[in-house]
Design an enzyme around this catalytic site. Structure first.
Site, PDB file in Angstrom:
ATOM      1  N   GLY A 101       0.803  -1.219   0.000  1.00  0.00           N
ATOM      2  CA  GLY A 101       0.000   0.000   0.000  1.00  0.00           C
ATOM      3  C   GLY A 101       0.836   1.268   0.000  1.00  0.00           C
ATOM      4  O   GLY A 101       2.021   1.240  -0.291  1.00  0.00           O
ATOM      5  N   ALA A 102       0.173   2.407   0.354  1.00  0.00           N
ATOM      6  CA  ALA A 102       0.772   3.748   0.203  1.00  0.00           C
ATOM      7  C   ALA A 102       1.304   3.841  -1.236  1.00  0.00           C
ATOM      8  O   ALA A 102       2.482   4.115  -1.474  1.00  0.00           O
ATOM      9  CB  ALA A 102       1.854   4.007   1.239  1.00  0.00           C
ATOM     10  N   GLY A 109       5.390   4.116  -8.993  1.00  0.00           N
ATOM     11  CA  GLY A 109       6.188   2.895  -9.159  1.00  0.00           C
ATOM     12  C   GLY A 109       5.297   1.665  -9.114  1.00  0.00           C
ATOM     13  O   GLY A 109       5.356   0.789  -9.990  1.00  0.00           O
ATOM     14  N   HIS A 110       4.433   1.613  -8.090  1.00  0.00           N
ATOM     15  CA  HIS A 110       3.486   0.497  -7.991  1.00  0.00           C
ATOM     16  C   HIS A 110       2.591   0.445  -9.239  1.00  0.00           C
ATOM     17  O   HIS A 110       2.325  -0.612  -9.803  1.00  0.00           O
ATOM     18  CB  HIS A 110       2.574   0.658  -6.775  1.00  0.00           C
ATOM     19  N   SER A 125       7.177   4.000  -0.672  1.00  0.00           N
ATOM     20  CA  SER A 125       6.129   4.359   0.288  1.00  0.00           C
ATOM     21  C   SER A 125       6.738   5.074   1.484  1.00  0.00           C
ATOM     22  O   SER A 125       6.124   5.958   2.078  1.00  0.00           O
ATOM     23  CB  SER A 125       5.401   3.102   0.759  1.00  0.00           C
ATOM     24  N   GLY A 164       9.277  -5.070  -8.484  1.00  0.00           N
ATOM     25  CA  GLY A 164      10.111  -3.938  -8.876  1.00  0.00           C
ATOM     26  C   GLY A 164      11.587  -4.191  -8.588  1.00  0.00           C
ATOM     27  O   GLY A 164      11.925  -4.709  -7.524  1.00  0.00           O
ATOM     28  N   GLU A 165      12.426  -3.770  -9.536  1.00  0.00           N
ATOM     29  CA  GLU A 165      13.888  -3.916  -9.353  1.00  0.00           C
ATOM     30  C   GLU A 165      14.418  -3.014  -8.255  1.00  0.00           C
ATOM     31  O   GLU A 165      15.562  -3.141  -7.845  1.00  0.00           O
ATOM     32  CB  GLU A 165      14.623  -3.587 -10.660  1.00  0.00           C
TER      33      GLU A 165
HETATM   34  P1  AMP Z   1       6.042  -2.380  -1.573  1.00  0.00           P
HETATM   35  O1  AMP Z   1       4.641  -1.857  -1.470  1.00  0.00           O
HETATM   36  O2  AMP Z   1       7.076  -1.384  -1.176  1.00  0.00           O
HETATM   37  O3  AMP Z   1       6.213  -3.717  -0.928  1.00  0.00           O
HETATM   38  O4  AMP Z   1       6.304  -2.607  -3.119  1.00  0.00           O
HETATM   39  C1  AMP Z   1       5.454  -3.405  -3.902  1.00  0.00           C
HETATM   40  C2  AMP Z   1       6.122  -3.658  -5.232  1.00  0.00           C
HETATM   41  O5  AMP Z   1       6.354  -2.423  -5.894  1.00  0.00           O
HETATM   42  C3  AMP Z   1       7.499  -4.328  -5.074  1.00  0.00           C
HETATM   43  O6  AMP Z   1       7.656  -5.301  -6.091  1.00  0.00           O
HETATM   44  C4  AMP Z   1       8.439  -3.174  -5.250  1.00  0.00           C
HETATM   45  O7  AMP Z   1       9.714  -3.553  -5.736  1.00  0.00           O
HETATM   46  C5  AMP Z   1       7.698  -2.325  -6.272  1.00  0.00           C
HETATM   47  N1  AMP Z   1       8.179  -0.943  -6.213  1.00  0.00           N
HETATM   48  C6  AMP Z   1       8.378  -0.196  -5.103  1.00  0.00           C
HETATM   49  N2  AMP Z   1       8.900   1.002  -5.412  1.00  0.00           N
HETATM   50  C7  AMP Z   1       9.039   1.018  -6.762  1.00  0.00           C
HETATM   51  C8  AMP Z   1       9.544   1.972  -7.709  1.00  0.00           C
HETATM   52  N3  AMP Z   1      10.007   3.155  -7.322  1.00  0.00           N
HETATM   53  N4  AMP Z   1       9.549   1.634  -9.024  1.00  0.00           N
HETATM   54  C9  AMP Z   1       9.080   0.427  -9.434  1.00  0.00           C
HETATM   55  N5  AMP Z   1       8.601  -0.515  -8.600  1.00  0.00           N
HETATM   56  C10 AMP Z   1       8.581  -0.234  -7.280  1.00  0.00           C
END
Ligand code: AMP
Length: 277
Positions: free
Chosen positions: A28-29, A33-34, A185, A146-147
């Site tokens: 969430g948040a 990117g997400h 986030s 995401g990388e």
């Molecule tokens: P999270 O909510 O932080 O667990 O992220 C969920 C997914 O979004 C994970 O696969 C992350 O790698 C991806 N993600 C987070 N930040 C970015 C970003 N800036 N660009 C691309 N993907 C992202």
């Protein structure tokens, strides 16, 4: 957009949909990117499922868990506008019905001993536990990560091997703020000044890439650790690794694909970023 809170309801719906499923797990948040992962999944699958679940078992730091940003209404709005088909929004009890002590160890080996594995003990085991459960719930054809979380991508690749899954893992590029800071986030918790200082992380990565042919990595490491500190950042690591295995390297090696990875805290908020060389 359909919203499910229970695994049984989600599965009943997905089974009846009889289409190729792309899955984007998140905490969430949500930011752009997400949404770029959602977009990619939409292009490649008949149905895109996103989950929002702040997974307690992957937080080694209780304060980090408690302060993790929650913006659920805005998230639902963003997912709806992005054309997400299904949002899975389970409770902790739905994901861990037997309690959080139930999770078993996953043998991710070397990957758990370096970088975030070393600095966040137990973190990747928690990641494996929740990704495994979410994959069992959603049963997607493709999984989008995401990388930005470079090591996590390799850990999940290993998890798919361990559980003998044929789900296709798709890794997507990092989206950045205008100043270069990787979207995250956790950026929501940064003040304007901290956000400005945090751009030093990406500047370091880019500078290392530029200077690398002429300067040994150990020198660059010292130089940019100091540089980060001069922007009130506390680096946990600034390391060079083989991009395929994450084997740590002491210097540049033209025969290998490489990646530089940084983790640094600013006022207790932990940020990570990386750049392929
Ligand atoms: P999270 O909510 O932080 O667990 O992220 C969920 C997914 O979004 C994970 O696969 C992350 O790698 C991806 N993600 C987070 N930040 C970015 C970003 N800036 N660009 C691309 N993907 C992202």
């Amino acid at each position: 957009m359909y919203l499910f809170k229970r695994i049984s309801d989600l599965q009943a719906f997905l089974i009846s949909s009889k289409t190729v499923i792309g899955f984007v797990p998140t905490m969430g948040a949500l930011h752009k990117g997400h949404l770029s992962l959602i977009e990619k999944s939409k292009q490649e699958n008949g149905m895109t499922v996103c989950s929002i679940f702040i997974n307690p078992t992957q937080f080694n730091d209780k304060k980090d868990f408690e302060k993790y940003p929650v913006t659920l209404e805005a998230d639902i709005e963003k997912l709806h506008h992005a054309g997400t088909n299904v949002l899975f929004l389970p409770t902790v009890n739905e994901m861990y019905p037997l309690g959080m002590e139930e999770i078993v160890p996953y043998d991710i080996g070397y990957l758990d001993t370096i970088l975030d594995g070393k600095f966040r003990p137990g973190h990747f085991n928690g990641v494996c536990a929740i990704v495994h459960k979410l994959l069992n719930a959603v049963r997607p054809n493709r999984l989008y990560l995401g990388e930005k979380d470079f090591q996590q991508c390799l850990v999940v690749k290993r998890l798919l091997e361990i559980i003998q899954s044929d789900i296709q893992l798709i890794t997507c590029p990092t989206l950045r703020e205008e100043n270069g800071l990787a979207m995250s986030s956790r950026n929501e918790r940064l003040s304007t000044e901290e956000r400005e200082n945090a751009k030093a992380i990406y500047i370091s990565l880019q500078s290392i890439k530029k200077e690398m042919p002429t300067t040994p990595f150990t020198e660059l490491q010292k130089k940019y650790v100091k540089y980060l500190e001069s922007y009130s950042l506390e680096p946990e690591y600034l390391l060079l690794a083989d991009a395929n295995s994450l084997e740590l390297l002491t210097d540049f090696n033209s025969t290998k694909q490489m990646v530089v990875l940084i983790a640094a805290k600013i006022e207790g908020i932990r940020l990570i970023d990386n750049l392929r060389i």
